[in-house]
Design an enzyme around this catalytic site. Structure first.
Site, PDB file in Angstrom:
ATOM      1  N   TRP A 103       0.833  -1.205   0.000  1.00 13.20           N
ATOM      2  CA  TRP A 103       0.000   0.000   0.000  1.00 13.20           C
ATOM      3  C   TRP A 103       0.855   1.238   0.000  1.00 13.20           C
ATOM      4  O   TRP A 103       0.566   2.210  -0.700  1.00 13.20           O
ATOM      5  CB  TRP A 103      -0.993  -0.026   1.161  1.00 13.20           C
ATOM      6  N   ASP A 173      -1.426   6.760   6.010  1.00  9.77           N
ATOM      7  CA  ASP A 173      -2.513   5.891   5.557  1.00  9.77           C
ATOM      8  C   ASP A 173      -2.824   4.951   6.720  1.00  9.77           C
ATOM      9  O   ASP A 173      -2.074   4.028   6.996  1.00  9.77           O
ATOM     10  CB  ASP A 173      -2.047   5.107   4.323  1.00  9.77           C
ATOM     11  N   LYS A 197     -12.575  -1.358   6.889  1.00 10.56           N
ATOM     12  CA  LYS A 197     -11.945  -2.340   7.772  1.00 10.56           C
ATOM     13  C   LYS A 197     -12.501  -2.174   9.189  1.00 10.56           C
ATOM     14  O   LYS A 197     -13.232  -3.004   9.673  1.00 10.56           O
ATOM     15  CB  LYS A 197     -10.423  -2.219   7.765  1.00 10.56           C
TER      16      LYS A 197
HETATM   17  C1  LIG Z   1      -3.464   0.133   4.124  1.00  9.00           C
HETATM   18  C2  LIG Z   1      -4.349   0.245   2.919  1.00  9.00           C
HETATM   19  N1  LIG Z   1      -4.255   1.332   2.136  1.00  9.00           N
HETATM   20  C3  LIG Z   1      -5.026   1.490   1.052  1.00  9.00           C
HETATM   21  C4  LIG Z   1      -5.956   0.533   0.679  1.00  9.00           C
HETATM   22  C5  LIG Z   1      -6.788   0.757  -0.542  1.00  9.00           C
HETATM   23  O1  LIG Z   1      -8.035   1.119  -0.113  1.00  9.00           O
HETATM   24  P1  LIG Z   1      -9.260   1.426  -1.081  1.00  9.00           P
HETATM   25  O2  LIG Z   1      -9.664   0.119  -1.664  1.00  9.00           O
HETATM   26  O3  LIG Z   1     -10.257   2.010  -0.134  1.00  9.00           O
HETATM   27  O4  LIG Z   1      -8.799   2.371  -2.117  1.00  9.00           O
HETATM   28  C6  LIG Z   1      -6.103  -0.607   1.473  1.00  9.00           C
HETATM   29  C7  LIG Z   1      -7.080  -1.632   1.094  1.00  9.00           C
HETATM   30  O5  LIG Z   1      -7.108  -2.745   1.530  1.00  9.00           O
HETATM   31  C8  LIG Z   1      -5.277  -0.754   2.608  1.00  9.00           C
HETATM   32  O6  LIG Z   1      -5.377  -1.837   3.382  1.00  9.00           O
END
Ligand SMILES: Cc1ncc(COP(=O)(O)O)c(C=O)c1O
Length: 363
Positions: A103, A173, A197
């Protein structure tokens, strides 16, 4: 399945049953409005009070200082990967990215398209099974911000506190450990998290931004990508993800009224994770955790078995026994048990019993 399963999915993820029941009871007629929250105008008094209450409760849970704005946006955390540099990375300044998993890499990739983003540290060489040591983090003191991912959902590594960045403000994030524990918001310029989550259903993305950072936003951004515009309009420049915000609000109330706040939630999360990691550590190497012990995530427990064949067998048998969603992400392999706030301790205990039995039968 005639009953609810234990849902170990990494997200969208399990929600508190009492929240689902309340939503069910309010589905047809929300508190006398004569309609569901899905059907009502976002400009109605009823919805205004839903979004305001959700914000107030989140502020109280995280003790968000007054000089921070809370936004309920759309586009997921993935859109924040781009909005952060678009809004907050002035031309000519660098931004530092600490990469501890996929991520963080995703955020870095977007930032590089939009400005001069630097890789300040990465643990890719050990397949993201650890956090960088302080001496491995090479920061630029001129950086507009330092971005990190507090919990890497795929690999299962989590920061306990914040990386030391001197005077350079933090952007985080927090998608997969948001409101799982207390956080000192004043250490951050901006926090973002997809809801799906710990906070609620997919659709809403929560952004907490220090007010003075809104002044950094350049002129001329598209309206929907402009934090200043979104903040000025109280997250309602356009139609917000109303139903998702409503459920997030119920989850915040659940955390306050039923759990008793984030200290208590954190203690429960630590206890659940301890039970599972203890089972892994006492299996004589049959189960092997992916991440190093001191960086282990309380939210996503990643582990391997002696062979891929056994991993597939366990996932299949566990699913049949009502333990759903354990298959790990392909970049780590093995298993991943996501045990977010709403995941019950009884489900962790059932998994541990199941793992013990599986080892006896397949060891
Ligand atoms: C730490 C993290 N960042 C970003 C994301 C991406 O999120 P989204 O699907 O809401 O764009 C996720 C998705 O699992 C994640 O776990």
């Amino acid at each position: 399945m005639t009953e609810r399963v234990y849902n170990f999915s990494a997200g969208p993820a399990t929600l508190p049953v009492s929240v689902l029941e309340q939503a069910q009871s309010e589905m047809l007629n929300y508190r006398g409005a004569g309609m569901s929250v899905m059907e009502m105008s976002h400009r109605s008094k009823a919805f205004e009070s839903i979004i305001q209450q959700a914000e107030n409760d989140l502020r109280s849970l995280l003790s968000i200082p007054e000089n921070y704005k809370v936004l309920f946006l759309q586009g997921g955390a993935s859109l924040q990967f781009a909005m952060v540099p678009m809004n907050l990375l002035p031309k000519g300044s660098p931004a530092d990215y600490i990469l501890t998993g996929s991520w963080g890499q995703g955020a870095f990739k977007e930032a590089k398209k939009l400005g001069s983003a630097r890789e300040a540290a990465t643990t890719a060489d050990t397949n993201f099974n650890r956090l960088p040591r302080p001496d491995e983090i090479k920061l630029d003191s001129r950086a507009a911000y330092v971005h990190f991912t507090s919990n890497e959902t795929i690999f299962g590594v989590e920061f306990v506190g914040e990386p030391a960045t001197g005077d350079v403000p933090l952007v985080c994030d927090m998608s997969s450990d948001f409101i799982s524990r207390p956080v000192d918001v004043s250490k951050y310029g901006l926090i973002y998290a997809g809801a799906q989550k710990n906070a609620g259903p997919a659709g809403a993305t929560i952004v907490i931004i220090r007010e003075d950072w809104l002044e950094r936003v350049p002129e001329g951004l598209p309206a929907m990508l402009d934090y200043r515009n979104l903040a000025k309009n109280g997250s309602m420049y356009n139609t917000p993800p109303c139903y998702s915000i409503y459920i997030c609000g119920l989850v915040f109330k659940w955390l306050i009224d039923e759990i008793g706040g984030l200290e208590k939630m954190h203690a429960l999360n630590k206890e659940k994770a301890r039970i599972l990691y203890d089972a892994i550590d006492s299996s004589d190497g049959y189960y092997r955790g992916h991440s190093e012990k001191e960086c282990r995530s309380l939210m996503n427990v990643t582990f391997r078995l002696p062979s891929e064949e056994l991993e597939n067998k366990l996932v299949k048998e566990a699913t049949a026994a009502g333990l759903d969603g354990l298959k790990g992400h392909r970049s780590v392999g093995g298993l991943r048990a996501s045990i977010y706030n709403a995941f019950p301790k009884a489900g962790v205990e059932k998994l541990v019993e199941f793992m013990d039995e599986f080892q006896k039968n397949n060891g």
